[in-house]
Design an enzyme around this catalytic site. Structure first.
Site, PDB file in Angstrom:
ATOM      1  N   SER A   1       8.018   2.148   2.020  1.00  0.00           N
ATOM      2  CA  SER A   1       9.535   2.478   2.067  1.00  0.00           C
ATOM      3  C   SER A   1      10.366   2.008   3.057  1.00  0.00           C
ATOM      4  O   SER A   1      10.643   1.071   3.322  1.00  0.00           O
ATOM      5  CB  SER A   1       9.248   4.217   2.201  1.00  0.00           C
ATOM      6  OG  SER A   1      10.406   5.064   1.355  1.00  0.00           O
TER       7      SER A   1
ATOM      8  N   ASP B   1       9.836   6.068  -9.713  1.00  0.00           N
ATOM      9  CA  ASP B   1      10.205   6.525  -8.367  1.00  0.00           C
ATOM     10  C   ASP B   1      11.524   7.457  -8.590  1.00  0.00           C
ATOM     11  O   ASP B   1      12.560   6.845  -9.265  1.00  0.00           O
ATOM     12  CB  ASP B   1      10.659   5.267  -7.574  1.00  0.00           C
ATOM     13  CG  ASP B   1      10.615   5.602  -5.973  1.00  0.00           C
ATOM     14  OD1 ASP B   1      11.205   6.878  -5.613  1.00  0.00           O
ATOM     15  OD2 ASP B   1      10.253   5.031  -5.271  1.00  0.00           O
TER      16      ASP B   1
ATOM     17  N   HIS C   1       7.059   7.389  -6.352  1.00  0.00           N
ATOM     18  CA  HIS C   1       7.384   6.864  -4.886  1.00  0.00           C
ATOM     19  C   HIS C   1       5.900   7.073  -4.117  1.00  0.00           C
ATOM     20  O   HIS C   1       5.534   8.302  -3.697  1.00  0.00           O
ATOM     21  CB  HIS C   1       8.439   7.550  -4.230  1.00  0.00           C
ATOM     22  CG  HIS C   1       8.792   6.968  -3.024  1.00  0.00           C
ATOM     23  ND1 HIS C   1       9.429   5.719  -2.833  1.00  0.00           N
ATOM     24  CD2 HIS C   1       8.977   7.170  -1.683  1.00  0.00           C
ATOM     25  CE1 HIS C   1       9.544   5.459  -1.613  1.00  0.00           C
ATOM     26  NE2 HIS C   1       9.311   6.459  -0.758  1.00  0.00           N
TER      27      HIS C   1
END
Ligand SMILES: *[C@@H]1O[C@H](CO)[C@@H](O)[C@H](O)[C@H]1NC(C)=O
Ligand SMILES: *[C@@H]1O[C@H](CO)[C@@H](O)[C@H](O)[C@H]1NC(C)=O
Ligand SMILES: *[C@@H]1O[C@H](CO)[C@@H](O)[C@H](O)[C@H]1NC(C)=O
Ligand SMILES: *[C@@H]1O[C@H](CO)[C@@H](O)[C@H](O)[C@H]1NC(C)=O
Length: 324
Positions: free
Chosen positions: A112, A235, A290
């Site tokens: 991330s 995501d 995610h």
């Protein structure tokens, strides 16, 4: 006869380069991992990823990036701080680390926001230099919306509440981490907004979007052996998810402009085009939401991108050193 000759020559060369550091090309390079928002360097998930890397390439030294030694403060630093200062601290930590600083190179794995921060490390510092960078669900082209927090995550909620005030104020840009990769597009031109270009404390700089380009950023990023970008198919945390591939998304129509059709690539502000031309730019998808990491995908990535150099590559490297 000839082959023994070559191997003793090889042994000699690798010995002379190996003496001060004891690294050989057969050793796996150390792996540096930078975790994401709301995570910390001691978390079980991050530790397990490191163990997996060690399992795939035995002997890998793993270092998890941290901004504080206690887990709580390290987590807090994923929300609060000036990313310029944070990155300078990480550059110093890696450059002075007793093991990392002796390695000829390191590999880098970013989760991330850790992905664009490691890219920042490469562009600004790169000492020790990164051989390959792999990012999962990162925000290379920024975000257009701030993420939702867990119901009882007050640290996250506090940060997000401040962000809603004025993302471009210097108060917010110097203190709130996600604001520093927030990015706005001018609806008319389809290019970065004036406020973003003027006030973004991190992303506009690291993406070389301002008029004055930093050639070091471009040179350093272009020196990667591989730059691999994974996007999570489902995501919904990162908006838009295609930012993980440096793509631009029209917020109204949802139309995606891929990296290759954007000025950052066409005018090669960052060396991405150069990387692409040598086959070093890799776009991948991973199923799921995610950061739902699949061990199989991770193992494959570690094997493919973080394994020690092959015999052929070692040979070429040695000959290259001798400029034959
Ligand atoms: C470009 O970045 C390098 C590395 O961070 C820095 O030393 C240099 O001052 C920068 N150059 C410009 C023109 O900003
Ligand atoms: C963040 O820190 C850097 C380095 O100290 C400083 O130059 C910059 O102005 C800070 N950013 C903001 C928005 O205050
Ligand atoms: C984004 O999409 C809308 C709706 O299709 C369109 O009117 C607008 O011109 C587009 N923006 C850009 C910059 O292409
Ligand atoms: C969008 O770009 C146009 C043309 O450059 C400019 O006149 C306008 O002020 C910009 N709008 C914003 C909100 O930045």
């Amino acid at each position: 006869m000839r082959s023994t000759h070559i191997s003793s020559f090889l042994a000699l060369v690798s010995l002379s380069t190996a003496v001060p550091t004891s690294w050989t090309t057969k050793d796996p390079l150390p792996l540096v991992i930078w975790h994401g928002l709301g995570d910390n360097y001691l978390a079980d998930g991050i530790q397990e990823v490191g163990e997996l890397a060690e399992q795939v390439n035995p002997g890998t030294f793993v270092y998890n990036v941290r901004l504080a030694n206690d887990a709580g403060s390290d987590r807090s630093a994923t929300f609060f701080g000036n990313v310029t200062t944070q990155l300078a601290q990480v550059c110093n930590d890696l450059a002075t680390h007793p093991i990392l600083s002796t390695a000829p190179a390191i590999n880098a794995l970013g989760f991330s926001q850790g992905g664009q921060f490691l890219r920042g490390y490469i562009e600004r510092c790169n000492s020790p230099p990164v051989r390959s960078l792999v990012t999962f669900g990162s925000q290379h082209n920024g975000i257009v919306k701030f993420q939702d927090c867990g119901a009882s995550d007050w640290l996250c909620k506090g940060a997000m509440a401040l962000l809603q005030t004025n993302a471009w104020s210097s108060f917010v840009q110097s203190r709130l981490v996600p604001a520093q990769y927030y990015r706005e597009v001018n609806e008319t031109t389809g290019l970065a907004s004036d406020s973003y270009l003027e006030f973004s404390n991190f992303l506009a700089d690291i993406n070389n979007e301002r008029e004055l380009k930093n050639e070091t950023y471009k040179k350093n990023l272009a020196s990667l052996e591989k730059f691999v970008m994974f996007v999570f198919e489902d995501d919904t945390t990162v908006i838009p998810k295609e930012t993980g591939w440096f793509a631009e998304v029209n917020a109204t129509s949802g139309k995606v402009t891929p990296l290759k059709h954007r000025p950052i690539y066409k005018q090669d502000w960052l060396g991405l085009k150069k990387l692409d031309h040598k086959g070093a730019l890799v776009f991948k998808t991973i199923p799921g939401p995610h950061m739902q990491l699949d061990d199989k995908v991770l193992k494959q990535a570690f094997k493919k991108y973080f394994s020690p150099a092959t015999k052929k590559a070692i040979f070429q490297e040695v000959l290259g050193d001798w400029e034959l």
